[in-house]
Design an enzyme around this catalytic site. Structure first.
Site, PDB file in Angstrom:
ATOM      1  N   ARG A 101      23.697  40.165  65.847  1.00 16.91           N
ATOM      2  CA  ARG A 101      23.195  39.112  64.831  1.00 16.91           C
ATOM      3  C   ARG A 101      24.092  39.188  63.554  1.00 16.91           C
ATOM      4  NH1 ARG A 101      17.279  39.904  67.327  1.00 16.91           N
ATOM      5  NH2 ARG A 101      17.610  38.843  69.318  1.00 16.91           N
ATOM      6  N   ARG A 155      32.046  43.125  68.894  1.00 12.38           N
ATOM      7  CA  ARG A 155      30.606  42.288  69.057  1.00 12.38           C
ATOM      8  C   ARG A 155      30.638  41.877  70.570  1.00 12.38           C
ATOM      9  NH1 ARG A 155      28.922  36.464  68.006  1.00 12.38           N
ATOM     10  NH2 ARG A 155      26.643  36.789  67.721  1.00 12.38           N
ATOM     11  N   SER A 174      27.883  42.709  30.418  1.00  8.01           N
ATOM     12  CA  SER A 174      27.558  44.117  29.977  1.00  8.01           C
ATOM     13  C   SER A 174      26.414  44.333  29.301  1.00  8.01           C
ATOM     14  CB  SER A 174      28.815  44.601  29.249  1.00  8.01           C
ATOM     15  OG  SER A 174      28.300  45.814  28.591  1.00  8.01           O
ATOM     16  N   LYS A 230      32.225  41.357  27.132  1.00  7.52           N
ATOM     17  CA  LYS A 230      32.864  41.777  28.616  1.00  7.52           C
ATOM     18  C   LYS A 230      32.441  40.846  29.804  1.00  7.52           C
ATOM     19  CE  LYS A 230      33.469  45.806  29.910  1.00  7.52           C
ATOM     20  NZ  LYS A 230      33.287  47.094  30.458  1.00  7.52           N
ATOM     21  N   ASN A 268      32.867  41.588  33.419  1.00  8.38           N
ATOM     22  CA  ASN A 268      33.398  42.577  34.245  1.00  8.38           C
ATOM     23  C   ASN A 268      33.658  42.126  35.703  1.00  8.38           C
ATOM     24  OD1 ASN A 268      32.783  44.777  32.573  1.00  8.38           O
ATOM     25  ND2 ASN A 268      30.481  44.802  32.913  1.00  8.38           N
ATOM     26  N   ARG A 312      19.504  63.212  77.327  1.00  8.11           N
ATOM     27  CA  ARG A 312      18.964  62.556  76.248  1.00  8.11           C
ATOM     28  C   ARG A 312      18.865  63.614  75.139  1.00  8.11           C
ATOM     29  NH1 ARG A 312      14.421  59.492  77.080  1.00  8.11           N
ATOM     30  NH2 ARG A 312      14.388  59.160  74.801  1.00  8.11           N
TER      31      ARG A 312
END
Length: 442
Positions: A120, A184, A277, A283, A285, A316
């Site tokens: 999923r 998948r 920032s 800034k 970023n 196991r």
């Protein structure tokens, strides 16, 4: 009151669809889905009354169960399936109770749930990778011939194009897509019983019925039918770990380049909406690239734990299986968040071809010394050409003069247009055709 993990320290995955798809509620529902599918498969195979599958499916709703209470009770047996089965038995009518979890072991349910959650989540990741690949295709085509400095070991090497760079990013994204698609489609259900022999199922209906039950169970879940129970044959988890770690690294390549090229002193790229920032108002970023880079650094360590769990003893294991749960979820979350961020990063990416073109002139023509050496070699031989260009490069650097000016009058270049030969935009090799070839891939 207990507070669930809200992602306070995980901005890379906070708010992503992958976060929801891998949360405690999602894992609980996947375990319930596995239990319900087993009951339905028994009914389909004639190993349980038709009503048993319907009754267990109706009760298998995660909202009816207390996740935190199950987590605390899981400590007694070491996994959450044990208390969940007890609660699920209590939630169905008496006629269906004998068929809840019948013949299965805890690992059957938790492994199957992990594969459901992975399937999923990978669907979401693949959607985001598709978005990213589409955006990079447009960027590569739109800047096919935009010249820029090629950099090796942090220094200008020879010219390249932004189109080729973006096409390379896309190529890695498609590599990741292909690996995740393959992983998948091969995610298997898990059903083996106490020691992987299907003995309890055989006891109910015979060997053929037990083997058929596994196939029906897998179909009910939409997962692959396993050749063998894989309680200690952890190929599915290792393959998934590898594909996820590769994806994080592939997206990290784009992020690393964006981070380098968006430095203030470089300014060839910029995120569409940079982050702020707490201390410096000016800034912007490159936050999306930063979070992707962080995911790329964490993913290999998580994958290493999952690879380490391949060495699982007996039928196991004690500890090897248990060690997988959290790093697998963290990997799914990291990659899910990184894929989301990559789609947003590329869709908002700002490209500054003028800055790229300007930077090509920073070395005064030295960036095309390879080209000049090749031209001179055809006239005076390779050794002499190298000697000429090495000396000229040193003079150009020491005197702060353009390479074309230093070479003016050099007999090896008599009659040649040094202005043309030292134009970086005219020395991008096969960057354009390579970009075209890369963009043919689907």
């Amino acid at each position: 009151m207990h507070e669930s993990d809200a992602g306070l320290l995980a901005p890379g995955r906070a708010g992503s669809e992958a976060e929801t798809a891998t949360g405690d509620h999602a894992f609980l529902q996947a375990m319930l889905d596995a239990e319900a599918a087993l009951a339905r498969a028994r009914s389909v195979s004639g190993l349980a009354p038709p009503g048993a599958g319907r009754a267990v499916t109706a009760a298998a709703d995660a909202s009816r169960f207390d996740v935190r209470e199950l987590a605390l009770r899981a400590r007694a047996g070491g996994n959450p399936v044990i208390p969940l089965v007890a609660d699920l038995v209590a939630a169905v009518d008496e006629k269906a109770r004998p068929f809840v979890h019948r013949g299965a072991t805890s690992q059957d349910i938790l492994d199957t749930a992990a594969m459901l959650v992975a399937s999923r989540t990978l669907a979401l990741v693949l959607d985001d990778l598709g978005r990213t690949a589409g955006t990079l295709e447009r960027l590569a085509a739109g800047h096919r011939d935009a010249p820029m400095p090629g950099r090796t070991l942090t220094q200008h090497a020879v010219p390249t194009t932004f189109g080729l760079k973006a096409a390379g990013w896309r190529s890695m994204v498609l590599d990741a897509r292909d690996r995740l698609r393959s992983a998948r489609t091969s995610l298997p259900a898990q059903l083996g019983g106490a020691a992987g022999t299907l003995a309890a199922f055989s006891a109910d209906g015979g060997d053929e019925a037990a083997l058929e039950l596994v196939a029906v169970y897998a179909r009910e879940l939409g997962l692959a039918e396993p050749l063998l129970p894989w309680h200690t044959l952890r190929t599915p988890v290792a393959d998934l770990a590898g594909a996820l770690a590769f994806t994080a690294g592939a997206l990290g390549k784009t992020a690393a380049d964006v981070l380098a090229l968006s430095r203030t002193e470089t300014g060839e790229l910029a995120e569409g909406s940079g982050g702020c920032s707490s201390a410096m108002p000016h800034k912007a970023n490159p936050v999306r690239a930063t979070l992707i880079a962080a995911a790329a650094r964490r993913a290999p360590g998580l994958a290493a734990t999952l690879y380490g769990s391949l060495a699982a003893e007996d039928e196991r294991p004690a500890g090897a299986w248990h060690a997988e749960w959290e790093p697998l979820r963290d990997l799914l979350r990291l990659v899910g968040g990184a894929a989301r961020d990559a789609a947003e990063l590329t869709e908002g990416l700002r490209v500054f071809p003028s800055a790229m073109r300007s930077h090509l002139g920073l070395t005064g023509g030295l960036i095309v010394s390879e080209r000049l050496a090749a031209v001179a070699a055809r006239r005076v031989g390779r050794a002499r050409a190298r000697e000429i260009l090495t000396g000229a490069a040193e003079r150009a650097r020491d005197e702060g003069r353009p390479l074309a000016e230093v070479l003016a009058g050099e007999p090896a270049f008599d009659g040649l247009d040094l202005a043309e030969l030292t134009d970086p935009a005219r020395y991008t090799g096969c960057a354009g055709p390579l970009t075209d070839r890369a963009l043919e891939r689907r």
